[in-house]
Every structure is written in structure tokens, then in C-alpha cells.
Scaffold this motif. Structure first.
Motif, PDB file in Angstrom:
ATOM      1  N   ASP A  58       0.999  -1.042   0.167  1.00 20.64           N
ATOM      2  CA  ASP A  58      -0.023  -0.066  -0.130  1.00 20.64           C
ATOM      3  C   ASP A  58       0.666   1.184   0.008  1.00 20.64           C
ATOM      4  O   ASP A  58       0.736   2.205  -0.720  1.00 20.64           O
ATOM      5  CB  ASP A  58      -0.889  -0.084   1.014  1.00 20.64           C
ATOM      6  CG  ASP A  58      -2.045  -0.922   0.946  1.00 20.64           C
ATOM      7  OD1 ASP A  58      -2.399  -1.421  -0.147  1.00 20.64           O
ATOM      8  OD2 ASP A  58      -2.433  -1.558   2.043  1.00 20.64           O
ATOM      9  N   SER A  59       1.895   1.290   0.757  1.00 15.93           N
ATOM     10  CA  SER A  59       2.898   2.433   1.034  1.00 15.93           C
ATOM     11  C   SER A  59       3.376   2.471  -0.518  1.00 15.93           C
ATOM     12  O   SER A  59       3.774   3.620  -0.886  1.00 15.93           O
ATOM     13  CB  SER A  59       4.140   2.425   2.075  1.00 15.93           C
ATOM     14  OG  SER A  59       3.091   2.211   3.280  1.00 15.93           O
ATOM     15  N   LEU A  60       3.886   1.533  -1.074  1.00 16.60           N
ATOM     16  CA  LEU A  60       4.575   1.249  -2.308  1.00 16.60           C
ATOM     17  C   LEU A  60       3.792   2.062  -3.435  1.00 16.60           C
ATOM     18  O   LEU A  60       4.180   2.733  -4.187  1.00 16.60           O
ATOM     19  CB  LEU A  60       5.122   0.025  -2.764  1.00 16.60           C
ATOM     20  CG  LEU A  60       5.796  -0.344  -4.155  1.00 16.60           C
ATOM     21  CD1 LEU A  60       7.270   0.415  -4.059  1.00 16.60           C
ATOM     22  CD2 LEU A  60       5.771  -1.783  -4.296  1.00 16.60           C
ATOM     23  N   LYS A  61       2.312   1.609  -3.535  1.00 16.79           N
ATOM     24  CA  LYS A  61       1.675   2.264  -4.445  1.00 16.79           C
ATOM     25  C   LYS A  61       1.105   3.724  -4.342  1.00 16.79           C
ATOM     26  O   LYS A  61       0.695   4.138  -5.283  1.00 16.79           O
ATOM     27  CB  LYS A  61       0.265   1.251  -4.497  1.00 16.79           C
ATOM     28  CG  LYS A  61       0.290  -0.197  -5.019  1.00 16.79           C
ATOM     29  CD  LYS A  61      -0.850  -0.768  -4.957  1.00 16.79           C
ATOM     30  CE  LYS A  61      -1.418  -1.366  -3.634  1.00 16.79           C
ATOM     31  NZ  LYS A  61      -2.463  -2.290  -3.680  1.00 16.79           N
ATOM     32  N   LEU A  72       2.258  10.384  -8.412  1.00 11.16           N
ATOM     33  CA  LEU A  72       3.032  10.742  -9.621  1.00 11.16           C
ATOM     34  C   LEU A  72       1.721  10.486 -10.971  1.00 11.16           C
ATOM     35  O   LEU A  72       1.809  11.518 -11.818  1.00 11.16           O
ATOM     36  CB  LEU A  72       3.691   9.617 -10.308  1.00 11.16           C
ATOM     37  CG  LEU A  72       5.237   9.672  -9.040  1.00 11.16           C
ATOM     38  CD1 LEU A  72       6.072   8.536  -9.625  1.00 11.16           C
ATOM     39  CD2 LEU A  72       5.770  10.830  -9.301  1.00 11.16           C
ATOM     40  N   PHE A  73       0.719   9.741 -10.750  1.00 11.45           N
ATOM     41  CA  PHE A  73      -0.363   9.770 -11.824  1.00 11.45           C
ATOM     42  C   PHE A  73      -1.734  10.730 -11.437  1.00 11.45           C
ATOM     43  O   PHE A  73      -2.465  10.597 -12.242  1.00 11.45           O
ATOM     44  CB  PHE A  73      -1.008   8.195 -11.886  1.00 11.45           C
ATOM     45  CG  PHE A  73       0.128   7.165 -12.468  1.00 11.45           C
ATOM     46  CD1 PHE A  73       1.548   7.887 -12.605  1.00 11.45           C
ATOM     47  CD2 PHE A  73       0.008   5.940 -11.915  1.00 11.45           C
ATOM     48  CE1 PHE A  73       2.384   6.833 -13.229  1.00 11.45           C
ATOM     49  CE2 PHE A  73       0.888   5.040 -12.527  1.00 11.45           C
ATOM     50  CZ  PHE A  73       2.169   5.313 -13.022  1.00 11.45           C
ATOM     51  N   GLY A  74      -1.330  11.698 -10.433  1.00  6.66           N
ATOM     52  CA  GLY A  74      -2.330  12.485 -10.092  1.00  6.66           C
ATOM     53  C   GLY A  74      -3.603  11.929  -9.495  1.00  6.66           C
ATOM     54  O   GLY A  74      -4.717  12.575  -9.540  1.00  6.66           O
ATOM     55  N   ILE A  75      -3.547  10.819  -8.873  1.00 10.51           N
ATOM     56  CA  ILE A  75      -4.531   9.983  -8.107  1.00 10.51           C
ATOM     57  C   ILE A  75      -4.680  10.749  -6.764  1.00 10.51           C
ATOM     58  O   ILE A  75      -5.907  10.761  -6.111  1.00 10.51           O
ATOM     59  CB  ILE A  75      -4.513   8.336  -8.185  1.00 10.51           C
ATOM     60  CG1 ILE A  75      -4.416   7.996  -9.820  1.00 10.51           C
ATOM     61  CG2 ILE A  75      -5.465   7.914  -7.580  1.00 10.51           C
ATOM     62  CD1 ILE A  75      -4.175   6.645  -9.761  1.00 10.51           C
TER      63      ILE A  75
END
Length: 206
Positions: free
Chosen positions: A166-169, A175-178
Motif C-alpha cells: 500500500d505504501s509502495l502504491k 505521480l499519476f495524479g490520483i
């Protein structure tokens, strides 16, 4: 890995091909694997946690990452050594031939590959490679390199079970603006004690 890299570098020199670009490429790959495995071990020790008994437990993610790389590369490493050595490792004359009165001189003459290297040294090198690559022990060592200390599946289980995905994601989400913000990513040291704590919590729940 260092032993195989050493053998590759030596036979390349004795064959007089050590300066060829494709040879350097292959040897540098073996060196890179050896250094990365060593680095994983060093880093896991650096990130070790002290247990109540006073012993230090290395980081599980790093130890398994290094072990996985070593295991996955073992057959390729043997392939590189065989590639640089050539088929002579499997067709080397018997030891007695090099000292036989009738053919010993010819055996040494035609074994010579590099004019700067004495045939006896080349003979010793190839006898060692014969044991390393085509002996009964060579087969054992290759399988042990893959499965010794735990098969690759165990490394997968450990890393996927211990890694904080979860921390990795959260990096990609930022970066993808989510997600609009990202805390400093800092993977904590992971040891078997963390898994024991999870088991204790589960047992308390029952």
C-alpha cells in the motif's frame, strides 16, 4: 557468483579473448550480479534489528532479494563460463595424455591458446573448468544454487507477505495524479518478528 566470475575472467585471458567487447559484456554481467548479491547482504545487515536476546536480525526483504537474484542467475552464470571456455571443457583429453611419452608434447602443443600463457596453466584451468561445468558435482551445484537455502517460491512468499504494498502504491498514485500528496517513502526494516506479532494478534482474536 564470484567463483564463476573468476573462472570466466581467467579462461577469457587464457583463451586470449579478454579484450573482446562481447567478452567484457558477459564478464561485467557476472561481476554485477556478484556485487549486487553482496550489496543486498551488506544492506540487510546494516538495516538489521536487535532482538531482546541481543542478536541482530537482518532485513528480510533485502536478504530474500539478494538470494532471489543469485538463484535466478545461477544457470546463466554457468552458461557464460561455458560460452567463454568453449567445448573443450567436455572434450579435454585424459590427464595421462598430457604426460604420456608419445603424445604428451602434442597434447600440450595443441592445448595452447594464448602464446603468453604456459600450456600447463591452461591445462590446470581447463581441468578446473571440467570439474566446475561437466562433472557430477557441477549438476549438484547448479541445482543447489537455485534451491539451496530455500527455493525461489519461498522468496516470493516472503517478499510479498512482508512488503508494504500500500505504501509502495502511494508513489504511483501521487505521480499519476490520483492523490495530491505523498509522504516521504521510507520502507521500514522487516524481520520475522513482525510476522510473529501478526500471528499473536490473530491468536488473540480467536
Amino acid at each position: 557468483s564470484e567463483v564463476l566470475a573468476s573462472a570466466a575472467a581467467l579462461v577469457a585471458e587464457y583463451n586470449g579473448i579478454e579484450k573482446e567487447g562481447h567478452v567484457k559484456e558477459k564478464i561485467s554481467h557476472l561481476i554485477g550480479v556478484a556485487e549486487l548479491v553482496f550489496a543486498a547482504g551488506q544492506a540487510s545487515a546494516y538495516r538489521a534489528e536487535k532482538s531482546p536476546s541481543g542478536t541482530f536480525i537482518p532485513d528480510e526483504i533485502l536478504t530474500n532479494a539478494g538470494r532471489r537474484l543469485a538463484g535466478e542467475e545461477i544457470y546463466n552464470e554457468y552458461k557464460v563460463v561455458a560460452y567463454l571456455a568453449g567445448g573443450l571443457v567436455a572434450t579435454l583429453p585424459f590427464e595421462e595424455a598430457f604426460y604420456a611419452e608419445e603424445i604428451g608434447e602434442l597434447a600440450n602443443k595443441y592445448l595452447k591458446r594464448n602464446p603468453r600463457i604456459h600450456p600447463e596453466k591452461i591445462h590446470r584451468c581447463y581441468r578446473g573448468l571440467e570439474n566446475m561445468l561437466v562433472s557430477d558435482l557441477a549438476c549438484v551445484m547448479q541445482v543447489a544454487g537455485l534451491h539451496g537455502g530455500g527455493s525461489p517460491q519461498m522468496e516470493t512468499i516472503t517478499m510479498m507477505g512482508r512488503y508494504d504494498l500500500d505504501s509502495l502504491k502511494s508513489i504511483a498514485k501521487y505521480l499519476f495524479g490520483i492523490e495530491g500528496s505523498l509522504a516521504m517513502y521510507d520502507r521500514k526494516t522487516v524481520t520475522p518478528r513482525k510476522m510473529l506479532e501478526r500471528f499473536r494478534i490473530l491468536l488473540r482474536g480467536h
